[in-house]
Write a protein that holds these residues in place. Sequence first.
Motif, PDB file in Angstrom:
ATOM      1  N   TYR A 111      18.585  -0.856  21.928  1.00 48.68           N
ATOM      2  CA  TYR A 111      19.658   0.105  21.695  1.00 48.68           C
ATOM      3  C   TYR A 111      20.081   0.147  20.226  1.00 48.68           C
ATOM      4  O   TYR A 111      20.618   1.152  19.756  1.00 48.68           O
ATOM      5  N   GLU A 112      19.830  -0.939  19.516  1.00 47.21           N
ATOM      6  CA  GLU A 112      20.168  -0.930  18.098  1.00 47.21           C
ATOM      7  C   GLU A 112      19.311   0.091  17.352  1.00 47.21           C
ATOM      8  O   GLU A 112      19.738   0.677  16.356  1.00 47.21           O
ATOM      9  N   LEU A 113      18.103   0.333  17.839  1.00 49.23           N
ATOM     10  CA  LEU A 113      17.248   1.366  17.250  1.00 49.23           C
ATOM     11  C   LEU A 113      17.809   2.767  17.501  1.00 49.23           C
ATOM     12  O   LEU A 113      17.452   3.716  16.805  1.00 49.23           O
ATOM     13  N   LEU A 114      18.663   2.881  18.508  1.00 47.93           N
ATOM     14  CA  LEU A 114      19.263   4.172  18.865  1.00 47.93           C
ATOM     15  C   LEU A 114      20.720   4.243  18.450  1.00 47.93           C
ATOM     16  O   LEU A 114      21.457   5.123  18.897  1.00 47.93           O
ATOM     17  N   ASN A 115      21.149   3.338  17.592  1.00 53.68           N
ATOM     18  CA  ASN A 115      22.554   3.264  17.187  1.00 53.68           C
ATOM     19  C   ASN A 115      23.001   4.589  16.558  1.00 53.68           C
ATOM     20  O   ASN A 115      22.299   5.142  15.706  1.00 53.68           O
ATOM     21  N   PRO A 116      24.142   5.126  16.969  1.00 54.51           N
ATOM     22  CA  PRO A 116      24.622   6.382  16.388  1.00 54.51           C
ATOM     23  C   PRO A 116      25.007   6.264  14.911  1.00 54.51           C
ATOM     24  O   PRO A 116      25.119   7.283  14.225  1.00 54.51           O
ATOM     25  N   ASP A 117      25.202   5.033  14.438  1.00 59.77           N
ATOM     26  CA  ASP A 117      25.475   4.819  13.016  1.00 59.77           C
ATOM     27  C   ASP A 117      24.140   4.890  12.277  1.00 59.77           C
ATOM     28  O   ASP A 117      23.278   4.033  12.472  1.00 59.77           O
ATOM     29  N   PRO A 118      23.915   5.901  11.431  1.00 58.47           N
ATOM     30  CA  PRO A 118      22.616   6.073  10.764  1.00 58.47           C
ATOM     31  C   PRO A 118      22.178   4.850   9.971  1.00 58.47           C
ATOM     32  O   PRO A 118      20.983   4.509   9.958  1.00 58.47           O
ATOM     33  N   SER A 119      23.107   4.168   9.324  1.00 61.58           N
ATOM     34  CA  SER A 119      22.729   3.008   8.522  1.00 61.58           C
ATOM     35  C   SER A 119      22.247   1.861   9.409  1.00 61.58           C
ATOM     36  O   SER A 119      21.302   1.145   9.057  1.00 61.58           O
ATOM     37  N   ARG A 120      22.884   1.706  10.570  1.00 65.09           N
ATOM     38  CA  ARG A 120      22.467   0.665  11.510  1.00 65.09           C
ATOM     39  C   ARG A 120      21.097   1.003  12.109  1.00 65.09           C
ATOM     40  O   ARG A 120      20.225   0.139  12.230  1.00 65.09           O
ATOM     41  N   ALA A 121      20.904   2.254  12.496  1.00 64.10           N
ATOM     42  CA  ALA A 121      19.629   2.674  13.070  1.00 64.10           C
ATOM     43  C   ALA A 121      18.509   2.510  12.047  1.00 64.10           C
ATOM     44  O   ALA A 121      17.402   2.072  12.382  1.00 64.10           O
ATOM     45  N   LYS A 122      18.796   2.844  10.790  1.00 60.19           N
ATOM     46  CA  LYS A 122      17.791   2.701   9.739  1.00 60.19           C
ATOM     47  C   LYS A 122      17.432   1.234   9.525  1.00 60.19           C
ATOM     48  O   LYS A 122      16.246   0.887   9.365  1.00 60.19           O
ATOM     49  N   ALA A 123      18.436   0.357   9.537  1.00 60.45           N
ATOM     50  CA  ALA A 123      18.183  -1.072   9.373  1.00 60.45           C
ATOM     51  C   ALA A 123      17.303  -1.599  10.499  1.00 60.45           C
ATOM     52  O   ALA A 123      16.390  -2.406  10.274  1.00 60.45           O
ATOM     53  N   ALA A 124      17.556  -1.121  11.725  1.00 54.26           N
ATOM     54  CA  ALA A 124      16.749  -1.540  12.866  1.00 54.26           C
ATOM     55  C   ALA A 124      15.326  -1.019  12.745  1.00 54.26           C
ATOM     56  O   ALA A 124      14.353  -1.747  13.010  1.00 54.26           O
ATOM     57  N   PHE A 125      15.193   0.228  12.344  1.00 55.56           N
ATOM     58  CA  PHE A 125      13.870   0.838  12.189  1.00 55.56           C
ATOM     59  C   PHE A 125      13.044   0.084  11.144  1.00 55.56           C
ATOM     60  O   PHE A 125      11.843  -0.150  11.320  1.00 55.56           O
ATOM     61  N   GLU A 126      13.691  -0.306  10.049  1.00 56.41           N
ATOM     62  CA  GLU A 126      12.981  -1.019   8.978  1.00 56.41           C
ATOM     63  C   GLU A 126      12.655  -2.452   9.371  1.00 56.41           C
ATOM     64  O   GLU A 126      11.637  -3.006   8.939  1.00 56.41           O
ATOM     65  N   ALA A 127      13.504  -3.062  10.194  1.00 58.33           N
ATOM     66  CA  ALA A 127      13.264  -4.436  10.617  1.00 58.33           C
ATOM     67  C   ALA A 127      12.171  -4.525  11.674  1.00 58.33           C
ATOM     68  O   ALA A 127      11.497  -5.557  11.795  1.00 58.33           O
ATOM     69  N   LEU A 128      11.978  -3.438  12.439  1.00 61.42           N
ATOM     70  CA  LEU A 128      11.037  -3.446  13.562  1.00 61.42           C
ATOM     71  C   LEU A 128      10.021  -2.309  13.414  1.00 61.42           C
ATOM     72  O   LEU A 128      10.042  -1.337  14.173  1.00 61.42           O
ATOM     73  N   PRO A 129       9.126  -2.412  12.436  1.00 54.37           N
ATOM     74  CA  PRO A 129       8.184  -1.314  12.159  1.00 54.37           C
ATOM     75  C   PRO A 129       6.981  -1.305  13.106  1.00 54.37           C
ATOM     76  O   PRO A 129       5.825  -1.408  12.685  1.00 54.37           O
ATOM     77  N   LEU A 130       7.266  -1.164  14.403  1.00 55.27           N
ATOM     78  CA  LEU A 130       6.168  -1.141  15.371  1.00 55.27           C
ATOM     79  C   LEU A 130       5.232   0.034  15.118  1.00 55.27           C
ATOM     80  O   LEU A 130       4.007  -0.095  15.245  1.00 55.27           O
ATOM     81  N   GLY A 131       5.789   1.177  14.753  1.00 57.37           N
ATOM     82  CA  GLY A 131       4.948   2.345  14.475  1.00 57.37           C
ATOM     83  C   GLY A 131       3.974   2.087  13.347  1.00 57.37           C
ATOM     84  O   GLY A 131       2.812   2.527  13.393  1.00 57.37           O
ATOM     85  N   ASP A 132       4.396   1.370  12.319  1.00 54.70           N
ATOM     86  CA  ASP A 132       3.508   1.054  11.197  1.00 54.70           C
ATOM     87  C   ASP A 132       2.368   0.149  11.645  1.00 54.70           C
ATOM     88  O   ASP A 132       1.227   0.302  11.195  1.00 54.70           O
ATOM     89  N   LEU A 133       2.677  -0.818  12.528  1.00 47.85           N
ATOM     90  CA  LEU A 133       1.628  -1.704  13.032  1.00 47.85           C
ATOM     91  C   LEU A 133       0.614  -0.914  13.855  1.00 47.85           C
ATOM     92  O   LEU A 133      -0.605  -1.092  13.700  1.00 47.85           O
ATOM     93  N   ILE A 134       1.096  -0.032  14.716  1.00 49.33           N
ATOM     94  CA  ILE A 134       0.184   0.786  15.519  1.00 49.33           C
ATOM     95  C   ILE A 134      -0.675   1.672  14.620  1.00 49.33           C
ATOM     96  O   ILE A 134      -1.875   1.857  14.860  1.00 49.33           O
ATOM     97  N   ALA A 135      -0.084   2.198  13.538  1.00 51.40           N
ATOM     98  CA  ALA A 135      -0.841   3.025  12.596  1.00 51.40           C
ATOM     99  C   ALA A 135      -1.969   2.213  11.961  1.00 51.40           C
ATOM    100  O   ALA A 135      -3.095   2.711  11.801  1.00 51.40           O
TER     101      ALA A 135
END
Length: 209
Positions: A111-135
Amino acid sequence: MLSLRERQKLRRRDRIFRTAINLFREKGFHQTTATDIAKASHVSRGTFFNYYAYKEAVLLEFGAQLLSEMRQQAMAELQQGEPPLEVLRRLWERLAEVSERERSLLSPLAYELLNPDPSRAKAAFEALPLGDLIADILRPLRAKGKLRGDMSLERISRSIADVYLLSALRWAAYTPERELKDEMNKFLSLMLEGALAREVPHQQKASGS
């Protein structure tokens, strides 16, 4: 070489991190407060926030460590010549195993990846780059023309990562009695059917030439 003060800070951070994860597992994430973590870590509440701006940040570090281990395994398999799709499917199984084992931490982390706070969601996205690994796993297929050419590698990979997130969240909320691996494999197969390049039938090639 790190100074004594820097080593002390690293040890303190590690103690806070390990204490927090243990409390999340024992008491539940939502039932554990920053004050609980600070008290059990033998630091002040202010010190806790010096290291982690919010308690979800501890989970992001936990998830980042797990993902880093999975990346190392996947890259080693690719270097050994394993087929990319097999590497992806093994990554998928590891994700399912970890998610089932750490179910109590999965939902607040996701849910942190879906956080309505853009800065929090961005921090989660950068901490968990699953898409980059799949790429990185699928990149050899792109180089060989085995992925659809009308979609970027980034879009395909992040869409697959989103499928993991949504299927894991739905499993945790509605069907925890089922095996997550089975649910995830169904969705992965659907995604790959849409992502892989289709062979043009021989007759169609001939008629088009």
